[in-house]
Enzyme design. Structure first.
Site, PDB file in Angstrom:
ATOM      1  N   LYS A 247       0.926  -1.141   0.078  1.00  0.00           N
ATOM      2  CA  LYS A 247      -0.026  -0.034   0.018  1.00  0.00           C
ATOM      3  C   LYS A 247       0.938   1.155  -0.024  1.00  0.00           C
ATOM      4  CE  LYS A 247      -3.846  -2.251   2.136  1.00  0.00           C
ATOM      5  NZ  LYS A 247      -4.582  -2.787   3.170  1.00  0.00           N
TER       6      LYS A 247
ATOM      7  N   GLN B  27      -5.210  -1.781   9.528  1.00  0.00           N
ATOM      8  CA  GLN B  27      -4.896  -3.178   8.725  1.00  0.00           C
ATOM      9  C   GLN B  27      -5.502  -4.370   9.720  1.00  0.00           C
ATOM     10  OE1 GLN B  27      -3.906  -3.787   5.670  1.00  0.00           O
ATOM     11  NE2 GLN B  27      -4.123  -5.846   5.664  1.00  0.00           N
TER      12      GLN B  27
ATOM     13  N   ASP C 177     -11.411   2.150   3.547  1.00  0.00           N
ATOM     14  CA  ASP C 177     -11.714   0.775   3.279  1.00  0.00           C
ATOM     15  C   ASP C 177     -13.155   0.088   2.986  1.00  0.00           C
ATOM     16  OD1 ASP C 177      -9.456  -1.034   3.394  1.00  0.00           O
ATOM     17  OD2 ASP C 177      -9.091  -0.796   5.600  1.00  0.00           O
TER      18      ASP C 177
HETATM   19  N1  GUN Z   1      -6.806  -7.139   5.863  1.00  0.00           N
HETATM   20  C1  GUN Z   1      -7.222  -8.203   4.605  1.00  0.00           C
HETATM   21  N2  GUN Z   1      -7.838  -7.428   3.926  1.00  0.00           N
HETATM   22  C2  GUN Z   1      -7.845  -6.065   4.173  1.00  0.00           C
HETATM   23  C3  GUN Z   1      -8.362  -4.816   3.702  1.00  0.00           C
HETATM   24  O1  GUN Z   1      -8.905  -4.616   2.319  1.00  0.00           O
HETATM   25  N3  GUN Z   1      -8.000  -3.630   4.476  1.00  0.00           N
HETATM   26  C4  GUN Z   1      -7.725  -4.024   5.887  1.00  0.00           C
HETATM   27  N4  GUN Z   1      -7.769  -2.809   6.586  1.00  0.00           N
HETATM   28  N5  GUN Z   1      -7.326  -5.119   6.403  1.00  0.00           N
HETATM   29  C5  GUN Z   1      -7.184  -6.048   5.540  1.00  0.00           C
END
Ligand code: GUN
Length: 294
Positions: A54, A98, A121
């Site tokens: 990211k 996350q 998200d």
């Molecule tokens: N863990 C797995 N996929 C995601 C996601 O799209 N966003 C976040 N914040 N955590 C994750």
């Protein structure tokens, strides 16, 4: 049959280049670079990789990024305090926490503390609810990535039968909502899960089959209708001693036997995976432009 491989890696790269161009235009006009912050708790291998990617994607898009790290014994109050600080920080357009979080932390409480206007998200109940009734909102990364691929490859979905395998909050449920909506899939949608008695039969009738159950090789050739479009959301890590990392990613679909039946199919890796980070960048750009919320 000749199938078209849906190239998520190339599509994501093209979209990131488009975002970068728009950002440079914004900056040239005196605007500020979009700013994404990420909170990472602990040292889970998958989470480390996602967050690193990211941050790299932010650089590719010309965004500012901030990574906030905590050890996995962080107290919930401290984490919530950091979320509240980011909510108030006007220099941050959007942020993510996350997942998964350590067991002693109430994940839902953390998600609901995030200001929904910065929830890139799309996990906050306000965004989930607005998505369900077709209002402008942040749509979560995987469903938006899949919709973007279907659109860019002109896969016909309107009036077609779409079967979704899996009912998770992050993929199955939102995917079903969006595929049924007129402005997105406009499809006839069926959701199957581990208890579905007619799962194979439903799959065989699907024009679009979206597999998101996390079981390597679950979808076999006898479950796929000739001419179908198959979207593989599975990314299970399976041990592989021939790889430097010690593992490889395995999808939910047996690609070799299923692909020859398909009109369109996504590979693993290089299909849905790369799109999820690129759609997070799209959401961050939308947040910076205040596209959904003032
Ligand atoms: N863990 C797995 N996929 C995601 C996601 O799209 N966003 C976040 N914040 N955590 C994750």
């Amino acid at each position: 049959m000749d199938y078209t491989l849906i190239d998520g890696k190339a599509t994501a790269a093209a979209i990131k280049a488009e975002i970068k161009q728009e950002v440079e235009q914004i900056v040239a006009n005196g605007g500020r670079r979009p700013h994404l912050a990420a909170i990472l708790v602990g040292h889970d291998g998958g989470s480390e990789t996602y967050v690193k990617n990211k941050v790299l994607a932010c650089e590719a898009c010309g965004f500012q990024s901030t990574l906030i790290r905590f050890e996995d014994d962080i107290r919930e109050e401290e984490l919530l305090g950091t979320v509240e600080r980011l909510n108030k920080d006007d220099s941050v357009d959007g942020f993510i926490v996350q997942l998964p979080l350590p067991r002693h932390i109430n994940e839902q409480r953390v998600i609901e503390t995030i200001d929904y206007r910065k929830d890139v998200d799309g996990f906050h109940p306000i965004n989930v609810g607005r998505m369900a009734i077709g209002l402008p909102c942040f749509i979560s990364a995987t469903p938006l990535g899949i919709l973007t691929l279907l659109r860019r490859y002109n896969v016909p979905t309107s009036g077609r039968k779409c079967v979704i395998l899996g009912r998770s909050n992050i993929v199955g449920k939102p995917m079903a909502q969006l595929m049924m909506q007129k402005q997105w899939g406009d499809s006839t949608v069926t959701v199957c899960h581990s208890r579905s008695q007619t799962l194979k039969k439903e799959c065989r009738e699907a024009d679009i089959l979206i597999a998101a159950i996390g079981q390597p090789g679950f979808v076999t050739a006898d479950m796929v209708k000739p001419g179908a479009t198959v979207i593989d959301v599975g990314t299970t890590r399976v041990p592989d001693s021939t790889r430097k990392s010690g593992y490889r990613l395995s999808g939910d679909v047996r690609f070799d036997e299923v692909a020859p039946l398909c009109s369109f199919i996504t590979p693993v890796p290089g299909g849905v995976g790369p799109m999820t980070i690129c759609t997070l960048m799209l959401n961050t750009l939308s947040a910076a432009k205040k596209e959904f919320y003032k």
